[in-house]
Design an enzyme around this catalytic site. Structure first.
Site, PDB file in Angstrom:
ATOM      1  N   ALA A 130       9.185  64.479  63.119  1.00 38.89           N
ATOM      2  CA  ALA A 130      10.206  65.429  62.215  1.00 38.89           C
ATOM      3  C   ALA A 130      10.188  66.508  62.669  1.00 38.89           C
ATOM      4  CB  ALA A 130       9.583  65.439  60.702  1.00 38.89           C
ATOM      5  N   GLY A 160       7.539  61.173  62.509  1.00 37.47           N
ATOM      6  CA  GLY A 160       8.454  60.432  62.007  1.00 37.47           C
ATOM      7  C   GLY A 160       9.352  59.451  62.985  1.00 37.47           C
ATOM      8  N   GLU A 215       7.330  56.204  62.614  1.00 37.34           N
ATOM      9  CA  GLU A 215       7.604  55.959  61.233  1.00 37.34           C
ATOM     10  C   GLU A 215       8.722  55.097  60.886  1.00 37.34           C
ATOM     11  OE1 GLU A 215       4.834  58.426  58.402  1.00 37.34           O
ATOM     12  OE2 GLU A 215       6.396  59.537  59.767  1.00 37.34           O
ATOM     13  N   GLU A 231       0.050  63.840  63.056  1.00 34.81           N
ATOM     14  CA  GLU A 231       0.483  64.791  62.392  1.00 34.81           C
ATOM     15  C   GLU A 231      -1.286  65.304  61.876  1.00 34.81           C
ATOM     16  OE1 GLU A 231       3.365  61.567  61.282  1.00 34.81           O
ATOM     17  OE2 GLU A 231       1.538  61.526  62.093  1.00 34.81           O
TER      18      GLU A 231
END
Length: 259
Positions: free
Chosen positions: A65, A110, A113, A133
């Site tokens: 992200a 992300g 994911e 993260e």
């Protein structure tokens, strides 16, 4: 919505989705997530597309992200961003067509994911996976705490998430995160080949297989088997079932019409 960060191509019955922010290693900002959502809706409404391939432009699949967007978020803004990502990835996971992640490089945070929201993951030998993260002071927010354990088991998922360790493609293959590893120049063609193989089967049957697998993983085995019987029976109301079985008996090529 005009697509600025995502490219959608359609090649016969297969769609190719490319996250296209190479200067940012395809990092997922809010705009990109919304564009992915638009693409998913497009594919859901296109009866001529039977499978899709998702990849990234340049040397990354998706590096994560967008930290520049996240770093000054408030609690409420962070929660809304997480909900946006989770809603988009869940919609991708529930798309009634199989999606193959062709992981060509970094698939971190992300990006990892996003790959896990796809049905099948294949990787370049240069790909790297991880949920780093915790080293940034946050948790995975787009499904990593839930999907990773479902793919690689509880202990391995906790190790990867707690440590933030990044693993190479061969290790991702060993722990079951990816189905296959290819040389970089072969990856996209292998992904297309796999997608076309899937697209050659009866699309309604494939859709129902996906639905039965995904739903069955969330419930007890007896409930799952009852649902399997339902979708199995539903297939017999389709023209494609009649065509597939008749062609088999008559020893001829079959032609599915998605009906």
């Amino acid at each position: 919505m005009e697509l600025k960060n995502v490219i959608l191509e359609k090649q016969d019955k297969v769609a190719i989705i490319t996250i296209n922010r190479p200067n940012a290693l395809n990092a997922l900002n809010s705009e990109t997530l919304k564009e992915i959502n638009v693409v998913i809706d497009d594919l859901a409404n296109d009866d001529n597309i039977y499978a899709a391939v998702l990849t990234g432009a340049g040397k990354a699949f998706v590096a994560g992200a967008d930290i520049k967007e996240m770093k000054d978020m408030t609690t409420m803004e962070g929660r809304k961003f997480g909900i946006l990502g989770n809603n988009v990835f869940r919609k991708l996971e529930n798309l009634d067509k199989p999606v193959i992640a062709a992981v060509n490089g970094f698939a971190l945070g992300g990006g990892c994911e996003l790959s896990m929201a796809c049905d099948i993951r294949i990787a370049s030998a240069k790909a790297k996976f991880g949920q780093p993260e915790s080293g940034l002071g946050i948790t995975p927010g787009f499904g990593g705490t839930q999907r990773l354990a479902r793919h690689v088991g509880l202990g391995m998922a906790k190790e990867l998430i707690y440590t933030g360790k990044i693993i190479k493609a061969d290790e991702a293959l060993r722990v079951g995160l990816v189905n296959a590893v290819y040389e970089p120049e072969q990856l996209l063609e292998e992904a297309k080949k796999l997608a076309n193989t899937i697209a050659g089967n009866a699309p309604i049957a494939v859709k129902l297989c996906k639905e039965a697998i995904n739903r069955g993983m969330q419930v007890d085995i007896d409930t799952a088997l009852r649902y399997e019987s339902e979708v199995f029976g539903e297939c017999f109301s389709t023209e494609d079932q009649k065509e597939g079985m008749t062609a088999f008996v008559e020893k001829r090529d079959k032609t599915f019409k998605n009906r």
